[in-house]
Design a protein around this motif. Structure first.
Motif, PDB file in Angstrom:
ATOM      1  N   UNK A   5       0.829  -1.205   0.000  1.00  0.00           N
ATOM      2  CA  UNK A   5       0.000   0.000   0.000  1.00  0.00           C
ATOM      3  C   UNK A   5       0.869   1.262   0.000  1.00  0.00           C
ATOM      4  N   UNK A   6       1.956   1.255   0.764  1.00  0.00           N
ATOM      5  CA  UNK A   6       2.851   2.413   0.794  1.00  0.00           C
ATOM      6  C   UNK A   6       3.476   2.681  -0.577  1.00  0.00           C
ATOM      7  N   UNK A   7       3.686   1.628  -1.354  1.00  0.00           N
ATOM      8  CA  UNK A   7       4.265   1.787  -2.695  1.00  0.00           C
ATOM      9  C   UNK A   7       3.227   2.271  -3.713  1.00  0.00           C
ATOM     10  N   UNK A   8       1.956   2.196  -3.382  1.00  0.00           N
ATOM     11  CA  UNK A   8       0.879   2.558  -4.320  1.00  0.00           C
ATOM     12  C   UNK A   8       0.781   4.072  -4.520  1.00  0.00           C
ATOM     13  N   UNK A   9      -0.131   4.477  -5.419  1.00  0.00           N
ATOM     14  CA  UNK A   9      -0.300   5.914  -5.670  1.00  0.00           C
ATOM     15  C   UNK A   9      -0.990   6.637  -4.519  1.00  0.00           C
ATOM     16  N   UNK A  10      -1.436   5.922  -3.492  1.00  0.00           N
ATOM     17  CA  UNK A  10      -1.941   6.578  -2.277  1.00  0.00           C
ATOM     18  C   UNK A  10      -0.809   7.245  -1.502  1.00  0.00           C
ATOM     19  N   UNK A  11       0.432   6.735  -1.662  1.00  0.00           N
ATOM     20  CA  UNK A  11       1.547   7.236  -0.871  1.00  0.00           C
ATOM     21  C   UNK A  11       2.763   7.554  -1.741  1.00  0.00           C
ATOM     22  N   UNK A  12       3.660   6.601  -1.934  1.00  0.00           N
ATOM     23  CA  UNK A  12       4.936   6.865  -2.605  1.00  0.00           C
ATOM     24  C   UNK A  12       4.869   6.804  -4.123  1.00  0.00           C
ATOM     25  N   UNK A  13       3.833   6.170  -4.667  1.00  0.00           N
ATOM     26  CA  UNK A  13       3.640   6.141  -6.118  1.00  0.00           C
ATOM     27  C   UNK A  13       4.926   5.703  -6.828  1.00  0.00           C
TER      28      UNK A  13
END
Length: 192
Positions: free
Chosen positions: A91-99
């Motif tokens: 999830x952290x790697x997703x576009x919600x965070x680190x993208x």
């Protein structure tokens, strides 16, 4: 969340007085794993979530006689985020965070160093995270320097800074207790 910038930040600490009489260039000791870019963020105001970035490179230069001329440069692989929980890291790697698909690296480039006391300095620089570049200030502290057992020479620093997630385009609402993240840096460099 944080980004390697952090790592670069800690390096800025190298700019602090270290007892050498001449300028020297250092590479961050990534191979020996003697440098860390860690972060902490509140989880709903109930506890702290800690994490790290496992892959970054950087360098710094400093002159004890002229610490204001010091420089720090760090590049961090955003996909290397590790919070000790595989689903959360995804999830952290997703576009919600680190993208990370769109912005695979974060960078820190120092622009100024200002001594704030014996062995301490503020390192100002541009942090690029999630495609956004903003000035940040890292409070840095000189830890020590000297010869190592393998014939090299090392210098170490610690640093920290706090980032507002929205300043870097991270708008996922985690609640009011989680609007900022603290970067905690520990950097050991080997003189080139």
């Amino acid at each position: 969340m944080l980004k390697k910038t952090l790592a670069a930040f800690a390096l800025g600490g190298a700019l602090l007085s270290a007892g050498q009489a001449m300028a020297a260039d250092y590479v961050i000791d990534k191979e020996g794993q003697h440098a860390f870019v860690n972060f902490k963020i509140s989880h709903l105001g109930y506890s702290w979530l800690y994490g790290t970035f496992k892959d970054f490179d950087g360098s710094f230069s400093f002159d004890a006689a002229n610490p204001e001329a010091s420089k720090v440069s760090v590049t961090l692989n955003t996909a290397s985020v590790d919070s000790n929980h595989a689903e959360r890291d995804k999830h952290l790697r997703s576009d919600d965070f680190l993208n990370v698909d769109k912005h695979p690296t974060a960078t820190f480039e120092s622009t100024a160093v200002k001594s704030t006391g014996e062995g301490t300095a503020d390192i100002t620089g541009n942090l690029t995270l999630n495609g956004v570049t903003k000035p940040v200030v890292i409070a840095a502290e000189f830890i020590g320097e000297g010869s190592d057992p393998w014939g090299g020479y090392r210098a170490g620093f610690a640093g920290s800074t706090t980032l507002k997630l929205k300043d870097f385009g991270i708008t996922k609402d985690l609640g009011p207790a989680s609007e900022t993240v603290e970067l905690i840096l520990s950097v050991e460099g080997i003189r080139k």
